[in-house]
Design a protein around this motif. Sequence first.
Motif, PDB file in Angstrom:
ATOM      1  N   GLY A   8       0.817  -1.210   0.000  1.00 52.90           N
ATOM      2  CA  GLY A   8       0.000   0.000   0.000  1.00 52.90           C
ATOM      3  C   GLY A   8       0.843   1.249   0.000  1.00 52.90           C
ATOM      4  N   ASP A   9       0.148   2.368   0.062  1.00 48.58           N
ATOM      5  CA  ASP A   9       0.784   3.681   0.089  1.00 48.58           C
ATOM      6  C   ASP A   9       0.873   4.112   1.555  1.00 48.58           C
ATOM      7  OD1 ASP A   9       1.415   6.360   0.012  1.00 48.58           O
ATOM      8  OD2 ASP A   9      -0.119   6.894  -1.459  1.00 48.58           O
ATOM      9  N   ILE A  10       2.079   4.247   2.050  1.00 48.65           N
ATOM     10  CA  ILE A  10       2.281   4.519   3.484  1.00 48.65           C
ATOM     11  C   ILE A  10       1.664   5.857   3.904  1.00 48.65           C
ATOM     12  CG2 ILE A  10       4.552   5.674   3.375  1.00 48.65           C
ATOM     13  CD1 ILE A  10       5.390   3.718   5.695  1.00 48.65           C
ATOM     14  N   ALA A  21      11.824   6.846   4.682  1.00 47.90           N
ATOM     15  CA  ALA A  21      13.176   6.507   4.224  1.00 47.90           C
ATOM     16  C   ALA A  21      13.786   7.788   3.657  1.00 47.90           C
ATOM     17  CB  ALA A  21      13.117   5.403   3.167  1.00 47.90           C
ATOM     18  N   GLY A  31      11.142   9.118  -4.292  1.00 48.37           N
ATOM     19  CA  GLY A  31      10.585   7.874  -3.748  1.00 48.37           C
ATOM     20  C   GLY A  31       9.581   8.120  -2.643  1.00 48.37           C
ATOM     21  N   VAL A  32       9.652   7.317  -1.606  1.00 47.52           N
ATOM     22  CA  VAL A  32       8.677   7.409  -0.520  1.00 47.52           C
ATOM     23  C   VAL A  32       8.782   8.758   0.203  1.00 47.52           C
ATOM     24  CG1 VAL A  32      10.078   6.226   1.252  1.00 47.52           C
ATOM     25  CG2 VAL A  32       7.579   6.071   1.325  1.00 47.52           C
ATOM     26  N   ALA A  35       6.808  11.216  -1.755  1.00 46.18           N
ATOM     27  CA  ALA A  35       5.372  10.934  -1.593  1.00 46.18           C
ATOM     28  C   ALA A  35       4.874  11.435  -0.235  1.00 46.18           C
ATOM     29  CB  ALA A  35       5.109   9.434  -1.738  1.00 46.18           C
ATOM     30  N   CYS A 120      10.049  -0.111   2.963  1.00 41.87           N
ATOM     31  CA  CYS A 120      11.238  -0.973   2.793  1.00 41.87           C
ATOM     32  C   CYS A 120      12.459  -0.066   2.652  1.00 41.87           C
ATOM     33  CB  CYS A 120      11.072  -1.870   1.580  1.00 41.87           C
ATOM     34  SG  CYS A 120       9.557  -2.843   1.594  1.00 41.87           S
ATOM     35  N   SER A 122      15.839   1.829   2.270  1.00 42.08           N
ATOM     36  CA  SER A 122      17.073   1.651   1.476  1.00 42.08           C
ATOM     37  C   SER A 122      16.928   0.744   0.250  1.00 42.08           C
ATOM     38  CB  SER A 122      18.243   1.120   2.330  1.00 42.08           C
ATOM     39  OG  SER A 122      18.823   2.149   3.092  1.00 42.08           O
ATOM     40  N   THR A 123      15.739   0.175   0.014  1.00 38.80           N
ATOM     41  CA  THR A 123      15.640  -0.800  -1.086  1.00 38.80           C
ATOM     42  C   THR A 123      15.237  -0.169  -2.417  1.00 38.80           C
ATOM     43  OG1 THR A 123      13.312  -1.340  -0.670  1.00 38.80           O
ATOM     44  CG2 THR A 123      14.980  -2.631   0.515  1.00 38.80           C
ATOM     45  N   GLY A 124      15.071   1.155  -2.438  1.00 42.72           N
ATOM     46  CA  GLY A 124      14.760   1.842  -3.693  1.00 42.72           C
ATOM     47  C   GLY A 124      16.043   2.357  -4.316  1.00 42.72           C
ATOM     48  N   VAL A 125      16.131   3.681  -4.393  1.00 43.41           N
ATOM     49  CA  VAL A 125      17.309   4.315  -4.993  1.00 43.41           C
ATOM     50  C   VAL A 125      18.612   3.916  -4.278  1.00 43.41           C
ATOM     51  CG1 VAL A 125      18.382   6.581  -5.403  1.00 43.41           C
ATOM     52  CG2 VAL A 125      15.955   6.274  -5.822  1.00 43.41           C
ATOM     53  N   TYR A 126      18.536   3.624  -2.979  1.00 45.48           N
ATOM     54  CA  TYR A 126      19.749   3.289  -2.224  1.00 45.48           C
ATOM     55  C   TYR A 126      20.243   1.864  -2.471  1.00 45.48           C
ATOM     56  CZ  TYR A 126      19.883   7.748   0.335  1.00 45.48           C
ATOM     57  OH  TYR A 126      19.991   9.080   0.679  1.00 45.48           O
ATOM     58  N   PHE A 157       5.513  -1.759  -1.198  1.00 46.12           N
ATOM     59  CA  PHE A 157       4.949  -0.980  -2.297  1.00 46.12           C
ATOM     60  C   PHE A 157       4.711  -1.857  -3.517  1.00 46.12           C
ATOM     61  CE2 PHE A 157       5.077   3.046  -4.983  1.00 46.12           C
ATOM     62  CZ  PHE A 157       3.930   3.572  -4.407  1.00 46.12           C
TER      63      PHE A 157
HETATM   64  P1  ADP Z   1      15.732   4.661  -0.396  1.00 48.74           P
HETATM   65  O1  ADP Z   1      16.421   5.917  -0.882  1.00 48.74           O
HETATM   66  O2  ADP Z   1      15.848   4.480   1.108  1.00 48.74           O
HETATM   67  O3  ADP Z   1      16.146   3.459  -1.180  1.00 48.74           O
HETATM   68  P2  ADP Z   1      13.173   4.904  -1.825  1.00 48.74           P
HETATM   69  O4  ADP Z   1      12.082   5.865  -1.513  1.00 48.74           O
HETATM   70  O5  ADP Z   1      13.874   5.032  -3.139  1.00 48.74           O
HETATM   71  O6  ADP Z   1      14.177   4.975  -0.594  1.00 48.74           O
HETATM   72  O7  ADP Z   1      12.603   3.419  -1.716  1.00 48.74           O
HETATM   73  C1  ADP Z   1      12.260   2.804  -0.484  1.00 48.74           C
HETATM   74  C2  ADP Z   1      11.038   1.941  -0.674  1.00 48.74           C
HETATM   75  O8  ADP Z   1       9.860   2.738  -0.601  1.00 48.74           O
HETATM   76  C3  ADP Z   1      10.969   1.201  -2.016  1.00 48.74           C
HETATM   77  O9  ADP Z   1      10.607  -0.147  -1.756  1.00 48.74           O
HETATM   78  C4  ADP Z   1       9.837   1.932  -2.740  1.00 48.74           C
HETATM   79  O10 ADP Z   1       9.165   1.074  -3.642  1.00 48.74           O
HETATM   80  C5  ADP Z   1       8.942   2.291  -1.588  1.00 48.74           C
HETATM   81  N1  ADP Z   1       7.920   3.339  -1.791  1.00 48.74           N
HETATM   82  C6  ADP Z   1       7.883   4.355  -2.691  1.00 48.74           C
HETATM   83  N2  ADP Z   1       6.761   5.093  -2.518  1.00 48.74           N
HETATM   84  C7  ADP Z   1       6.071   4.539  -1.476  1.00 48.74           C
HETATM   85  C8  ADP Z   1       4.833   4.827  -0.804  1.00 48.74           C
HETATM   86  N3  ADP Z   1       4.079   5.861  -1.158  1.00 48.74           N
HETATM   87  N4  ADP Z   1       4.444   4.013   0.221  1.00 48.74           N
HETATM   88  C9  ADP Z   1       5.212   2.961   0.604  1.00 48.74           C
HETATM   89  N5  ADP Z   1       6.385   2.647   0.030  1.00 48.74           N
HETATM   90  C10 ADP Z   1       6.803   3.419  -1.002  1.00 48.74           C
END
Ligand code: ADP
Length: 173
Positions: A8-10, A21, A31-32, A35, A120, A122-126, A157
């Motif tokens: 879901g959308d946090i 994050a 990313g999150v 949002a 999650c 650090s699992t996106g851009v990081y 997500f």
């Molecule tokens: P980081 O820089 O810590 O890696 P990111 O935002 O790039 O952070 O990603 C962290 C996680 O958040 C990823 O799994 C991404 O898919 C997820 N994410 C992005 N938008 C949302 C949201 N609105 N709600 C929940 N998780 C999200």
Amino acid sequence: MDIEVITGDITKLEVDAIVNAANCGLLGGGGVDGAIHYAAGKELFEECLKLVEGLPDHRGKTGQAYLTKAGRLPCKYVIHTPGPVYRDGQHGEPELLASCYENSLRRAEEKGCASIAFPCISTGVYGYPKEDAARIAVKTVQAFSPVSLQKVVFCCFSPGDEAIYKRILNEKD
Ligand code: ADP
């Protein structure tokens, strides 16, 4: 402490605290983080400005966690935690990621929160490998001794991420 895993959308969750994050600048990003700031509005940005003004070098530290109010979000607090950028796992990334979860739980406890939701971290851009990151998240949350906290939500997500968490939690039952 109950552990729930959802996709879901946090920003929509009606929990006491959501975790962001963040990056060390603590003023928003992609990313999150983007949002959360978009949904929370300028009140959250102003809260973050106040927060960074009080920090050494006006920056946060990787693995630390910083609490603010939540602007227009349905939760009460946002806990901003800069996760580690993943290199090869040999540069303290596991310990720093565990610190993000543990310090976030501590900040929530300091406010007497009953519920908290994590993305999650650090699992996106990081770039942290999803499976390894999920194992650290689950292990750290399960090792925590709660006082006020009754519920932890892992807010994934994607259904793929949700499946990873559910599999790890089932292995441990
Ligand atoms: P980081 O820089 O810590 O890696 P990111 O935002 O790039 O952070 O990603 C962290 C996680 O958040 C990823 O799994 C991404 O898919 C997820 N994410 C992005 N938008 C949302 C949201 N609105 N709600 C929940 N998780 C999200």
